[in-house]
Design an enzyme around this catalytic site. Structure first.
Site, PDB file in Angstrom:
ATOM      1  N   GLY A 215      17.942 -48.092 -81.990  1.00  0.00           N
ATOM      2  CA  GLY A 215      18.164 -47.272 -82.801  1.00  0.00           C
ATOM      3  C   GLY A 215      19.698 -46.914 -82.945  1.00  0.00           C
ATOM      4  CB  CYS A 216      22.280 -46.584 -80.179  1.00  0.00           C
ATOM      5  SG  CYS A 216      21.467 -45.383 -78.936  1.00  0.00           S
TER       6      CYS A 216
END
Length: 265
Positions: A215-216
């Protein structure tokens, strides 16, 4: 825009290097973007889970943002782990004061292993203070379920939740499908919604468990491409291609959910 595109990540520090500001800075570099950071928390973390979190005082988070934007500047920004309501308020206040543009909000709520990364009572502050400033918000299924207040079981649910989240303020919502219970074997589908176009983003689902920091890394890739002047939907498409390849070519580090390959092409 400066001659060299610049991006600022406002997030927690992952000492194992797979997520948080470390993943963001690696991703910015992979796209040829100069990366700066404002640390919201120091996290003792590895591929097996989170061992401890030490938040940075809200006023010092704001000071880091001010230091970067008043000097180096940023063509795009992204937020990740924001810890608590006080930090969220400080971040939102500083971004409003500076008129920050091209903000990507990754509403980080839990680590890959399920460890909480934000106080439960801070979610409403995230929505009211930060979402209205965002160009793009990138929830995964569990995060979208919290934000929309309902279970998501398939594409139609995703679409309704995306519109509900878009009404909270962001211009574009990317519904990440990594946890989609209706996904077909071997396929991972994300969806981007800007109020007019519902864009499926199809990619190969890797059978490996090397997904720490996905996600990052995805949201950092969106910010990097925005910093380079890409239109938002094209930036999202490019970021999807990057994260798909980053998962496929993951280096296989650690004994748990290993990091992705931040040098993927």
């Amino acid at each position: 825009m400066a001659e060299i595109p610049r991006a600022l990540t406002i997030a927690g520090s992952d000492c194992s290097g797979g997520a948080g500001i470390q993943a963001d800075l690696k991703t910015f570099h992979a796209f040829g973007v100069y990366g700066a950071s404002a640390v919201t928390a120091v996290v003792a973390e590895n591929t097996l889970g989170v061992q401890g979190v030490s938040p940075v005082p809200p006023e010092f988070v704001a000071l880091q943002i001010e230091s970067v934007l008043a000097d180096v500047g940023a063509d795009a920004l992204k937020t990740g782990m924001l810890v608590n309501a006080a930090v969220i308020g400080a971040v939102a206040g500083e971004l409003r004061r500076r008129g920050a543009k091209n903000l990507v909000v990754d509403p980080v709520m839990r680590a890959k292993g399920g460890d909480p990364l934000i106080d439960p009572d801070a979610v409403s502050t995230l929505v009211t203070e930060l979402f209205p400033l965002a160009l793009v918000v990138t929830p995964n299924v569990p995060e979208a379920e919290v934000l929309a207040g309902r279970k998501l079981r398939g594409e139609e649910d995703f679409r309704e939740a995306a519109e509900a989240i878009r009404r909270m303020g962001p211009r574009i919502v990317v519904m990440k499908g990594g946890h989609d219970p209706s996904a077909r074997p071997g396929e991972s589908v994300d969806y981007a919604w800007d109020g007019r176009e519902w864009l499926p983003l199809r990619g190969e689902r890797s059978p490996a468990r090397n997904t720490h920091g996905t996600g990052c890394t995805f949201s950092a890739a969106v910010a990097a491409l925005l910093a380079k002047g890409e239109e938002p939907m094209r930036a999202i498409v490019g970021a999807k291609a990057f994260i798909t390849e980053a998962i496929r070519t993951a280096p296989g580090l650690g004994r748990g959910h290993g990091p992705v390959n931040h040098w993927a092409k």
